[in-house]
Scaffold this motif. Structure first.
Motif, PDB file in Angstrom:
ATOM      1  N   LEU A  46      44.838   0.951  66.380  1.00 53.71           N
ATOM      2  CA  LEU A  46      45.543   0.547  65.504  1.00 53.71           C
ATOM      3  C   LEU A  46      45.452  -1.128  65.396  1.00 53.71           C
ATOM      4  O   LEU A  46      45.264  -1.743  64.350  1.00 53.71           O
ATOM      5  N   TYR A  47      45.280  -1.654  66.554  1.00 51.40           N
ATOM      6  CA  TYR A  47      44.983  -3.128  66.515  1.00 51.40           C
ATOM      7  C   TYR A  47      43.760  -3.552  65.988  1.00 51.40           C
ATOM      8  O   TYR A  47      43.631  -4.524  65.240  1.00 51.40           O
ATOM      9  N   LEU A  48      42.660  -2.664  66.281  1.00 46.88           N
ATOM     10  CA  LEU A  48      41.339  -3.206  65.984  1.00 46.88           C
ATOM     11  C   LEU A  48      41.280  -3.119  64.296  1.00 46.88           C
ATOM     12  O   LEU A  48      40.305  -3.830  63.832  1.00 46.88           O
ATOM     13  N   THR A  49      41.795  -1.954  63.882  1.00 46.41           N
ATOM     14  CA  THR A  49      41.603  -1.662  62.339  1.00 46.41           C
ATOM     15  C   THR A  49      42.473  -2.315  61.443  1.00 46.41           C
ATOM     16  O   THR A  49      42.483  -2.251  60.313  1.00 46.41           O
ATOM     17  N   ARG A  50      43.585  -3.146  61.773  1.00 49.21           N
ATOM     18  CA  ARG A  50      44.571  -3.740  60.988  1.00 49.21           C
ATOM     19  C   ARG A  50      43.751  -4.736  59.869  1.00 49.21           C
ATOM     20  O   ARG A  50      44.372  -4.683  58.749  1.00 49.21           O
ATOM     21  N   PRO A  51      42.614  -5.409  60.460  1.00 46.86           N
ATOM     22  CA  PRO A  51      42.144  -6.405  59.430  1.00 46.86           C
ATOM     23  C   PRO A  51      41.741  -5.586  58.185  1.00 46.86           C
ATOM     24  O   PRO A  51      41.439  -6.404  57.104  1.00 46.86           O
ATOM     25  N   SER A  52      41.346  -4.091  58.151  1.00 46.13           N
ATOM     26  CA  SER A  52      40.766  -3.669  56.985  1.00 46.13           C
ATOM     27  C   SER A  52      41.616  -3.920  55.685  1.00 46.13           C
ATOM     28  O   SER A  52      41.044  -4.293  54.770  1.00 46.13           O
ATOM     29  N   ASN A 161      43.066 -19.537  47.345  1.00 43.34           N
ATOM     30  CA  ASN A 161      41.788 -19.863  46.840  1.00 43.34           C
ATOM     31  C   ASN A 161      40.860 -20.022  47.818  1.00 43.34           C
ATOM     32  O   ASN A 161      40.153 -21.293  47.486  1.00 43.34           O
ATOM     33  N   ASN A 162      40.736 -19.226  48.841  1.00 41.08           N
ATOM     34  CA  ASN A 162      39.550 -19.568  49.839  1.00 41.08           C
ATOM     35  C   ASN A 162      39.700 -20.916  50.743  1.00 41.08           C
ATOM     36  O   ASN A 162      38.881 -21.572  50.972  1.00 41.08           O
ATOM     37  N   ASP A 163      40.691 -21.650  50.435  1.00 40.20           N
ATOM     38  CA  ASP A 163      41.168 -23.001  51.047  1.00 40.20           C
ATOM     39  C   ASP A 163      41.608 -22.586  52.502  1.00 40.20           C
ATOM     40  O   ASP A 163      42.797 -21.998  52.652  1.00 40.20           O
ATOM     41  N   LYS A 164      40.906 -22.889  53.590  1.00 41.63           N
ATOM     42  CA  LYS A 164      40.949 -22.535  54.949  1.00 41.63           C
ATOM     43  C   LYS A 164      42.439 -23.145  55.487  1.00 41.63           C
ATOM     44  O   LYS A 164      43.086 -22.541  56.141  1.00 41.63           O
ATOM     45  N   SER A 219      41.709 -10.784  60.269  1.00 43.42           N
ATOM     46  CA  SER A 219      40.617 -10.398  59.115  1.00 43.42           C
ATOM     47  C   SER A 219      40.291 -12.038  58.681  1.00 43.42           C
ATOM     48  O   SER A 219      39.143 -12.285  57.994  1.00 43.42           O
ATOM     49  N   LEU A 220      40.920 -13.267  59.026  1.00 43.68           N
ATOM     50  CA  LEU A 220      40.856 -14.328  58.984  1.00 43.68           C
ATOM     51  C   LEU A 220      39.468 -14.939  59.377  1.00 43.68           C
ATOM     52  O   LEU A 220      38.682 -15.647  58.350  1.00 43.68           O
ATOM     53  N   PRO A 221      39.006 -14.706  60.411  1.00 45.28           N
ATOM     54  CA  PRO A 221      37.398 -15.374  60.960  1.00 45.28           C
ATOM     55  C   PRO A 221      36.466 -14.773  59.866  1.00 45.28           C
ATOM     56  O   PRO A 221      35.617 -15.401  59.442  1.00 45.28           O
ATOM     57  N   PHE A 222      36.798 -13.542  59.419  1.00 47.52           N
ATOM     58  CA  PHE A 222      35.580 -12.935  58.568  1.00 47.52           C
ATOM     59  C   PHE A 222      36.019 -13.485  57.271  1.00 47.52           C
ATOM     60  O   PHE A 222      34.972 -13.988  56.471  1.00 47.52           O
ATOM     61  N   ILE A 223      37.053 -13.824  56.792  1.00 47.71           N
ATOM     62  CA  ILE A 223      37.220 -14.354  55.584  1.00 47.71           C
ATOM     63  C   ILE A 223      36.790 -15.713  55.277  1.00 47.71           C
ATOM     64  O   ILE A 223      36.209 -16.151  54.484  1.00 47.71           O
ATOM     65  N   PHE A 224      36.929 -16.361  56.526  1.00 44.47           N
ATOM     66  CA  PHE A 224      36.388 -17.819  56.663  1.00 44.47           C
ATOM     67  C   PHE A 224      35.015 -17.785  56.544  1.00 44.47           C
ATOM     68  O   PHE A 224      34.379 -18.993  56.015  1.00 44.47           O
ATOM     69  N   LEU A 225      34.438 -17.018  56.795  1.00 45.48           N
ATOM     70  CA  LEU A 225      32.688 -16.818  56.752  1.00 45.48           C
ATOM     71  C   LEU A 225      32.518 -16.407  55.479  1.00 45.48           C
ATOM     72  O   LEU A 225      31.221 -16.396  55.049  1.00 45.48           O
TER      73      LEU A 225
END
Length: 262
Positions: A46-52, A161-164, A219-225
């Motif tokens: 459950l914790y692992l898949t929440r970023p989906s 708008n992709n602003d970290k 999910s933010l680390p993925f989004i930041f990339l």
């Protein structure tokens, strides 16, 4: 997974979200058939898949930002949400019609529609706010799976708008608030939950699960990339048919399992 431009492309983010979603749905169906066989594993997944879902919401915001045919994009989401509903109910609820929860494509449709309205009423924010509120209410009444979170999270990503910096300062608290509000809405609109405001019940079912949903912020680390590149794309319809298709595949796999394997 990284392309030549460094970072994660749109297609790579899609694959990450799809893999996590598959894992989540597999274990949901598996533990429905074999309840309490491995609680620790169930909690971990459950914790692992929440970023989906958070990644999907981000991709919806990007889709609405760059697509040339917004209305067709929104209509396509709605059509596939409608066509996937019977399969979703059958696989996750064991019945063809279950009115208290709709599949997550409806949430993505609502999120895309809200972004459209946000831009359409850019010169009349009051009317825009009223329209968005009406969609959120309708979302809750119709029991879309992610409710208020699914409706507004794409808009949050769209505005940031992709602003970290904005995602950290505004996105994190907004996401936590919406995640908690999601479970308040769920337990208010379903029958038999009039004891919602009792302290223990409120903590166990609203705060606990709301904070669980907020793990989507992983999910933010993925989004930041994200590098704003499309990447190598499969045919467009594949991404829509994957949703009902992976549910049927999971149902088939789990039905072939005779005894707990975890």
């Amino acid at each position: 997974m990284l392309n030549s431009n460094k970072g994660l492309s749109t297609s790579t983010l899609k694959y990450i979200a799809m893999i996590l979603m598959f894992i989540n749905h597999f274990f949901n169906v598996y533990f429905d058939k074999f309840p309490n066989t491995n609680v620790s594993l169930d909690n971990f997944q459950l914790y692992l898949t929440r970023p989906s879902f958070f990644i999907f919401c981000f991709l919806i915001s990007e889709g609405m930002r760059y697509t040339r045919g917004r209305k067709k994009y929104i209509l396509r989401l709605l059509l596939f949400a409608l066509s996937s509903e019977l399969i979703y109910d059958y696989v996750t609820r064991g019945q063809l019609i279950y009115i208290y929860s709709q599949n997550s494509l409806f949430d993505l449709f609502a999120g895309a529609l809200i972004i459209y309205i946000y831009d359409y009423f850019k010169d009349d924010r009051i009317l825009g706010f009223i329209s968005i509120t009406c969609i959120c209410v309708l979302d809750c009444v119709l029991c879309f799976g992610y409710s208020i979170l699914g409706a507004l999270l794409p808009l949050m990503f769209y505005i940031c708008n992709n602003d970290k910096k904005k995602l950290v300062i505004y996105g994190i608290p907004i996401s936590i608030f919406l995640s908690t509000l999601l479970y308040i809405v769920i337990y208010l609109i379903r029958p038999g939950y009039s004891i919602l405001l009792q302290r223990k019940y409120f903590y166990d079912y609203v705060i606990e699960y709301g904070l669980l949903e907020a793990h989507g912020l992983l999910s933010l680390p993925f989004i930041f990339l994200y590098n704003k590149q499309k990447g190598k794309q499969l045919p467009k319809l594949f991404y829509y048919f994957f949703y009902p298709g992976h549910l049927l595949l999971i149902k088939l796999i789990v039905s072939l399992i005779d005894a707990p394997i975890f």
